[in-house]
Design a protein around this motif. Sequence first.
Motif, PDB file in Angstrom:
ATOM      1  N   THR A 102     -13.163  -0.436  -6.815  1.00 23.36           N
ATOM      2  CA  THR A 102     -14.490  -1.026  -6.789  1.00 23.36           C
ATOM      3  C   THR A 102     -14.536  -2.220  -5.845  1.00 23.36           C
ATOM      4  O   THR A 102     -13.509  -2.847  -5.572  1.00 23.36           O
ATOM      5  N   GLU A 140     -16.757  -4.553  -6.698  1.00 21.72           N
ATOM      6  CA  GLU A 140     -17.288  -5.558  -7.612  1.00 21.72           C
ATOM      7  C   GLU A 140     -16.163  -6.436  -8.130  1.00 21.72           C
ATOM      8  O   GLU A 140     -15.039  -5.964  -8.358  1.00 21.72           O
ATOM      9  N   VAL A 176      -8.514  -1.181 -12.833  1.00 22.68           N
ATOM     10  CA  VAL A 176      -9.414  -1.265 -11.681  1.00 22.68           C
ATOM     11  C   VAL A 176      -8.692  -1.881 -10.490  1.00 22.68           C
ATOM     12  O   VAL A 176      -7.975  -2.873 -10.643  1.00 22.68           O
TER      13      VAL A 176
END
Length: 232
Positions: A71, A73, A97
Amino acid sequence: MTEEKTMAKSTEKRRRGPRLIMALGLVLVAAAVVMEAADYPWGRLLGAIPETLPDPAPIVLTGEDADSLVTDEAEPVPEDESGILPGEETETEPPEVYVRLGILKIPSLGVSQHVLEGTGRQMRYGVGHVVGSAGLGQEGNCALSGHRPSPFRYLDKLKEGEKITIGVGETLYTYTVYESFSVLPEETWVLSDIPGETATLTLITCTPYLVSSHRLIVRARLTDTGLNPAAS
């Protein structure tokens, strides 16, 4: 006569083993030479350093990491509490992640790599940002670490005045190399802000090559901020 033939065959069999080992060794050496030649930044020798490099291929997680996410983010990544500079991988479990921060390019070395938050398994897929150091292109000392042989195999060849860029979205940060040196893995002072410097980049990799007893440090200062052509 039969006994002589038997002895000759026996001798030939004994010689065959060392010959095969020697041949295998030569093949391995040749393969290593080919790999080194393929990765060598020949543009430095030929005076043909490219002004720009293509972006790296998208990150593809493999093996135990295949179930993790990639990601852009912001996600919290735990700080490394080992007390040594990054280099050798210490994590055993893949993170849930992988956070992608930007793209690092070193034209004179042909390096184009994703920058990920964290310096554990993240360095399998690009260059790792040392958690807690300054952000990409921001004031302070931004520290990035990469493995040797890839992508920082030839980091020791960077010279004063050569350029390093980091693309973050629509912004391109350009750094100019000003020094390099080696330290012990325990010398984490190199991660601190540098007196007299506003915004710096510290690149870290293991050295000497294939020995990894020390860390090679390359430092650059932010000299330009502009639009990222790769984002247009």
